[in-house]
Scaffold this active site. Sequence first.
Site, short mmCIF file in Angstrom:
data_model
loop_
_atom_site.label_atom_id
_atom_site.label_comp_id
_atom_site.label_asym_id
_atom_site.label_seq_id
_atom_site.Cartn_x
_atom_site.Cartn_y
_atom_site.Cartn_z
N LEU A 35 0.82 -1.22 0.00
CA LEU A 35 0.00 0.00 0.00
C LEU A 35 0.85 1.26 0.00
CD1 LEU A 35 -2.89 -0.82 2.51
CD2 LEU A 35 -2.67 -1.40 0.08
N HIS A 36 0.40 2.25 -0.78
CA HIS A 36 1.03 3.57 -0.78
C HIS A 36 -0.08 4.61 -0.65
CE1 HIS A 36 -0.38 3.77 -4.88
NE2 HIS A 36 0.37 2.74 -5.24
N HIS A 39 -3.35 4.16 -2.59
CA HIS A 39 -4.33 3.22 -2.02
C HIS A 39 -5.04 3.84 -0.82
CE1 HIS A 39 -1.29 0.21 -3.69
NE2 HIS A 39 -2.38 -0.08 -4.34
N GLY A 149 -8.32 3.41 -8.64
CA GLY A 149 -7.61 4.63 -9.00
C GLY A 149 -7.62 4.86 -10.51
N LYS A 151 -5.21 6.08 -11.95
CA LYS A 151 -3.83 5.80 -12.37
C LYS A 151 -3.80 4.63 -13.38
CE LYS A 151 0.68 4.72 -11.80
NZ LYS A 151 0.62 3.38 -12.31
#
Length: 293
Positions: A35-36, A39, A149, A151
């Site tokens: 996770l970053h 997230h 996301g 992204k």
Amino acid sequence: MTLELIEEPAAWRAMLDACRTKGQRVGLVPTMGALHAGHLSLIRRAAADCDVVTLTDYVNPLQFGPTEDLAAYPRDLDRDCRLAGEAGAEVVFAPTTAELWPESPRTSVRVEGLTEVMEGSSRPGHFDGVATVVAKLFALAGPCWAYFGEKDFQQLAVIRRMVADLSLPIEVIGCPTVRDPDGLALSSRNAYLTSDERGAAARIYYALLAGKRAIEDDGVDDPQLVSQAMADALAAGAHFELDYAEVAHPDDLTRPKRVQGEVRLLIAARLGRARLIDNIAATAPGPTEGGIP
Ligand code: PAF
């Protein structure tokens, strides 16, 4: 509510069913862990919209090609659980492959048309693997709001279409990309960048902005020229190996003949060991207000 870690699919389903029986809205954030902040922004958004938030933390072998980084993919479930709980999740579903697929699946979900281009042409079978595992997670989770996301814009488009085609009882919510201050989109794969490469990596975002400027400021409406503007901006920097720089309709990801209305600009490029992808929206200037009578 303290964070609950569940590995068993039937237990996860029973828990979410119980939440719905109590009238709670369930938010689902599917992840492969590592996770970053991207997230965590999905979890926070889900927590703001829903009564109970569950994360899935499962590195899905079906979406990795034979030469891809499945074995090396970063994994740290304890850290993920701590971060997910702090961001507002109540439940983490982290099955083993043997628990999720007691027998190797013979069913595959393919979303035709959206999955052969861009990421699909560089990573054959990738989106079949994504759609198949996400369909399985949706089937286990039951009716819920699911957060993804932007992204991974192509993935989001594939999932939206799968949900529409199969009438799945899922509300798909696309959430904005989270970026480092220099513009680099957050990704678990950024961990593969050396510090020199990390210094150069934000150029992928600047290249997208060059495409956006071509459309919005210079009025370029030929998608080929917009792609070239992005490729040139990327080539001006460090040693990127460009995979694609595309202009696409946001819904079906086809390349328009002329840029009109809103389009999506998408780039994939290799930098050292990392393969980076990113995308942004751009909107062609409309007819002048008041227009020609
Ligand atoms: O975006 C991801 O992390 C994965 O593709 C997903 C949606 C969790 C499916 O494995």
